[in-house]
Design an enzyme around this catalytic site. Structure first.
Site, PDB file in Angstrom:
ATOM      1  N   GLU A  96       0.823  -1.212   0.000  1.00 21.10           N
ATOM      2  CA  GLU A  96       0.000   0.000   0.000  1.00 21.10           C
ATOM      3  C   GLU A  96       0.864   1.272   0.000  1.00 21.10           C
ATOM      4  O   GLU A  96       1.835   1.367   0.748  1.00 21.10           O
ATOM      5  CB  GLU A  96      -0.914   0.000   1.233  1.00 21.10           C
ATOM      6  CG  GLU A  96      -1.881  -1.171   1.201  1.00 21.10           C
ATOM      7  CD  GLU A  96      -2.851  -1.178   2.375  1.00 21.10           C
ATOM      8  OE1 GLU A  96      -3.098  -0.109   2.961  1.00 21.10           O
ATOM      9  OE2 GLU A  96      -3.376  -2.269   2.686  1.00 21.10           O
ATOM     10  N   CYS A 109       3.524   8.346   1.185  1.00 25.35           N
ATOM     11  CA  CYS A 109       3.698   7.514   2.375  1.00 25.35           C
ATOM     12  C   CYS A 109       3.956   6.077   1.914  1.00 25.35           C
ATOM     13  O   CYS A 109       3.138   5.471   1.243  1.00 25.35           O
ATOM     14  CB  CYS A 109       2.439   7.612   3.233  1.00 25.35           C
ATOM     15  SG  CYS A 109       2.532   6.591   4.691  1.00 25.35           S
ATOM     16  N   CYS A 116       3.204  -6.465   9.396  1.00 31.36           N
ATOM     17  CA  CYS A 116       4.149  -6.014  10.424  1.00 31.36           C
ATOM     18  C   CYS A 116       4.145  -7.037  11.555  1.00 31.36           C
ATOM     19  O   CYS A 116       3.073  -7.496  11.967  1.00 31.36           O
ATOM     20  CB  CYS A 116       3.739  -4.642  10.955  1.00 31.36           C
ATOM     21  SG  CYS A 116       4.846  -4.034  12.252  1.00 31.36           S
ATOM     22  N   CYS A 120       0.667  -3.939  17.013  1.00 32.29           N
ATOM     23  CA  CYS A 120      -0.064  -2.920  17.778  1.00 32.29           C
ATOM     24  C   CYS A 120      -1.563  -3.127  17.518  1.00 32.29           C
ATOM     25  O   CYS A 120      -1.983  -3.277  16.369  1.00 32.29           O
ATOM     26  CB  CYS A 120       0.343  -1.513  17.349  1.00 32.29           C
ATOM     27  SG  CYS A 120       2.114  -1.223  17.496  1.00 32.29           S
ATOM     28  N   CYS A 123      -3.761  -0.957  15.051  1.00 31.60           N
ATOM     29  CA  CYS A 123      -3.189  -0.752  13.718  1.00 31.60           C
ATOM     30  C   CYS A 123      -3.628  -1.863  12.769  1.00 31.60           C
ATOM     31  O   CYS A 123      -3.463  -3.048  13.060  1.00 31.60           O
ATOM     32  CB  CYS A 123      -1.678  -0.716  13.832  1.00 31.60           C
ATOM     33  SG  CYS A 123      -0.842  -0.739  12.229  1.00 31.60           S
ATOM     34  N   SER A 198       9.417   6.714  10.265  1.00 32.74           N
ATOM     35  CA  SER A 198       8.597   6.614  11.475  1.00 32.74           C
ATOM     36  C   SER A 198       8.829   5.247  12.116  1.00 32.74           C
ATOM     37  O   SER A 198       8.729   4.221  11.456  1.00 32.74           O
ATOM     38  CB  SER A 198       7.122   6.766  11.097  1.00 32.74           C
ATOM     39  OG  SER A 198       6.295   6.525  12.224  1.00 32.74           O
ATOM     40  N   HIS A 223       2.348   7.360  21.659  1.00 31.80           N
ATOM     41  CA  HIS A 223       1.001   6.859  22.016  1.00 31.80           C
ATOM     42  C   HIS A 223       0.699   6.717  23.508  1.00 31.80           C
ATOM     43  O   HIS A 223      -0.470   6.569  23.882  1.00 31.80           O
ATOM     44  CB  HIS A 223       0.697   5.522  21.336  1.00 31.80           C
ATOM     45  CG  HIS A 223       0.812   5.536  19.847  1.00 31.80           C
ATOM     46  ND1 HIS A 223       0.318   6.565  19.070  1.00 31.80           N
ATOM     47  CD2 HIS A 223       1.382   4.666  18.974  1.00 31.80           C
ATOM     48  CE1 HIS A 223       0.575   6.312  17.793  1.00 31.80           C
ATOM     49  NE2 HIS A 223       1.218   5.180  17.711  1.00 31.80           N
ATOM     50  N   CYS A 340      -2.496   2.796   6.555  1.00 31.26           N
ATOM     51  CA  CYS A 340      -1.968   1.651   5.822  1.00 31.26           C
ATOM     52  C   CYS A 340      -2.299   0.330   6.495  1.00 31.26           C
ATOM     53  O   CYS A 340      -2.439   0.238   7.688  1.00 31.26           O
ATOM     54  CB  CYS A 340      -0.486   1.812   5.593  1.00 31.26           C
ATOM     55  SG  CYS A 340      -0.230   2.665   4.045  1.00 31.26           S
TER      56      CYS A 340
HETATM   57  N1  SAH Z   1       5.758   1.002  12.222  1.00 29.44           N
HETATM   58  C1  SAH Z   1       5.996   2.387  12.180  1.00 29.44           C
HETATM   59  C2  SAH Z   1       5.543   3.062  10.898  1.00 29.44           C
HETATM   60  C3  SAH Z   1       4.257   2.608  10.314  1.00 29.44           C
HETATM   61  S1  SAH Z   1       2.804   2.989  11.247  1.00 29.44           S
HETATM   62  C4  SAH Z   1       5.387   3.068  13.396  1.00 29.44           C
HETATM   63  O1  SAH Z   1       4.649   2.418  14.116  1.00 29.44           O
HETATM   64  O2  SAH Z   1       5.695   4.230  13.597  1.00 29.44           O
HETATM   65  C5  SAH Z   1       2.645   4.716  10.902  1.00 29.44           C
HETATM   66  C6  SAH Z   1       1.864   5.504  11.934  1.00 29.44           C
HETATM   67  O3  SAH Z   1       0.466   5.202  11.857  1.00 29.44           O
HETATM   68  C7  SAH Z   1       2.301   5.222  13.348  1.00 29.44           C
HETATM   69  O4  SAH Z   1       2.445   6.442  14.058  1.00 29.44           O
HETATM   70  C8  SAH Z   1       1.136   4.428  13.874  1.00 29.44           C
HETATM   71  O5  SAH Z   1       1.066   4.472  15.270  1.00 29.44           O
HETATM   72  C9  SAH Z   1      -0.028   5.076  13.176  1.00 29.44           C
HETATM   73  N2  SAH Z   1      -1.257   4.302  13.179  1.00 29.44           N
HETATM   74  C10 SAH Z   1      -1.410   2.988  13.036  1.00 29.44           C
HETATM   75  N3  SAH Z   1      -2.708   2.631  13.113  1.00 29.44           N
HETATM   76  C11 SAH Z   1      -3.400   3.770  13.294  1.00 29.44           C
HETATM   77  C12 SAH Z   1      -4.795   4.071  13.458  1.00 29.44           C
HETATM   78  N4  SAH Z   1      -5.719   3.104  13.438  1.00 29.44           N
HETATM   79  N5  SAH Z   1      -5.143   5.358  13.642  1.00 29.44           N
HETATM   80  C13 SAH Z   1      -4.209   6.330  13.654  1.00 29.44           C
HETATM   81  N6  SAH Z   1      -2.904   6.122  13.511  1.00 29.44           N
HETATM   82  C14 SAH Z   1      -2.492   4.851  13.335  1.00 29.44           C
HETATM   83 FE1  SF4 Z   2       3.684  -2.202  13.058  1.00 24.51          FE
HETATM   84 FE2  SF4 Z   2       3.716   0.483  13.233  1.00 24.51          FE
HETATM   85 FE3  SF4 Z   2       1.387  -0.868  12.921  1.00 24.51          FE
HETATM   86 FE4  SF4 Z   2       2.685  -1.041  15.242  1.00 24.51          FE
HETATM   87  S1  SF4 Z   2       1.791   0.829  14.335  1.00 24.51           S
HETATM   88  S2  SF4 Z   2       1.813  -2.757  14.104  1.00 24.51           S
HETATM   89  S3  SF4 Z   2       4.806  -0.979  14.565  1.00 24.51           S
HETATM   90  S4  SF4 Z   2       3.061  -0.758  11.458  1.00 24.51           S
END
Ligand code: SAH
Ligand code: SF4
Length: 356
Positions: A96, A109, A116, A120, A123, A198, A223, A340
């Site tokens: 993506e 982006c 991953c 989290c 996510c 990031s 977070h 993403c």
């Molecule tokens: N793994 C890296 C980069 C990819 S995630 C990281 O975690 O930083 C990119 C960003 O999107 C991160 O800040 C992540 O916390 C945020 N993110 C993921 N899921 C999200 C959601 N449902 N709502 C808002 N931000 C989100």
């Molecule tokens: Fe991976 Fe970043 Fe998503 Fe956490 S927020 S699962 S580190 S992509």
């Protein structure tokens, strides 16, 4: 020759390409010529590299390819300001990529992994599981997709954020080569300051960036301001607790003189209290940084809801009063699930339903 045995030219550094030219008894300046065709003229086929001798074009066609990735889905939202594509990798997976258009910049982006491994809960990528790291060529191809599209509109990709699917610091070698390739002056010549990685807080990766003294920007997904809460939201915190992440962050600022961005996703009733805001202010006190406050987007099967606007503004007020710069990030692309991992997650949900 089948693709498995061919070389993806997008995987190579300029040095690697030069070595191949030397191996083939070609003058080394051919490497720069080829580079300009790929990253300057954006050609998709070595046969189009007109200033190369025919025999070399032939040999390139047999031994190499330019690994642009086909589009399987395209979604446009925010009245055209945000769009997202799902590109298909050679092994049939979805990568993506998102484009965000602003008045002064066009930001792409980019994903660094398929899925991953860090899980989290809020996510979509984390919930979709992990498949593999992307190659340098696959990372570069995502940027080139939008470089080519914007070129047709007489516009340019000005910024790249490595904030798509996956954890960049778990694939830093391949990612770094992609960064050097995007930066190379014979090609796209992208300024390092316009690129941002990031991370969820993978300490060795942050330390490596600090040691390189790089101009590439760093964003840390915070977070939560304490380990008890962060352990729940971001399981990687159990491996790299906050004190270690903050120490590495300070080291990065010291070595690079760059400001760090902290991403703070606000989930209703989870991490958005006044107490959390005060604790965050305490944690970041005296640090050269900026905080992006983002309402958490709900994902399929997830439990989190975005904090209400007045909560977000209250959180911001507390940080501002403590002298910390903040931005409330309007969450772009909600109408197209631009966060993403959502396309991949949706595809998986569909596949599961279709199973007998
Ligand atoms: N793994 C890296 C980069 C990819 S995630 C990281 O975690 O930083 C990119 C960003 O999107 C991160 O800040 C992540 O916390 C945020 N993110 C993921 N899921 C999200 C959601 N449902 N709502 C808002 N931000 C989100
Ligand atoms: Fe991976 Fe970043 Fe998503 Fe956490 S927020 S699962 S580190 S992509």
């Amino acid at each position: 020759m089948d693709k498995e045995r061919q070389i993806n030219l997008l995987d190579l550094s300029m040095e690697g390409l030069t070595r191949i030219m030397e191996d083939w008894d070609e003058p080394s300046f051919r490497a720069a010529q080829i580079w300009r065709w790929i990253y300057g003229s954006l050609v998709d086929d070595p046969q189009k590299m007109r200033n190369l001798p025919l025999a070399l074009r032939q040999r390139l066609t047999e031994a190499c390819y330019i690994g642009y990735l086909p589009v399987v889905e395209r979604l446009v939202g925010d009245d055209g300001l945000t769009e997202k594509v799902a590109l298909q990798s050679h092994d049939g997976q979805i990568i993506e990529v998102v484009l965000m258009r602003y008045a002064e910049r066009n930001t792409v982006c980019v994903s660094s992994q398929i899925g991953c491994p860090l899980g989290c809960l809020f996510c979509a990528t984390g919930r979709s599981g992990y498949s593999r790291n992307l190659t340098t060529g696959e990372i570069t191809a995502q940027v080139l997709h939008y470089v080519r599209q914007l070129h047709r509109e007489d516009a340019r990709v000005t910024n790249v954020v490595f904030m798509g699917m996956g954890e960049p610091m778990l694939n830093l070698d391949a990612l770094w080569q992609a960064i050097l390739n995007l930066h190379h002056p014979e090609g796209l010549n992208m300024g390092l300051r316009r690129l941002t990685i990031s991370t969820v807080g993978i300490v060795p990766g942050i330390e490596r960036m600090a040691e390189w003294g790089t101009e590439v920007g760093l964003a840390i997904s915070l977070h939560a301001p304490n380990d008890a809460l962060r352990d729940q939201l971001v399981p990687a915190n159990r491996r790299y607790p906050l004190a270690q992440v903050m120490k590495a962050a300070r080291y990065y600022v010291e070595q690079t003189s760059r400001r760090i961005t902290f991403e703070y996703g606000l989930a209703d009733g989870v991490n958005d209290s006044d107490a959390c805001a005060h604790e965050t202010a305490e944690l970041l006190r005296g640090m050269r940084c900026h905080v992006n406050l983002i309402p958490i987007n709900p994902v399929i099967g997830g439990d989190y809801r975005p904090s209400p606007d007045e909560r977000i503004l209250r959180f911001q007020e507390i940080l501002t009063a403590a002298g910390i710069q903040t931005t409330v990030r309007i969450s772009r692309g909600r109408d197209i699930e631009a966060g993403c991992g959502q396309l991949r997650l949706r595809q998986q949900a569909r596949n599961q339903k279709e199973m007998p």
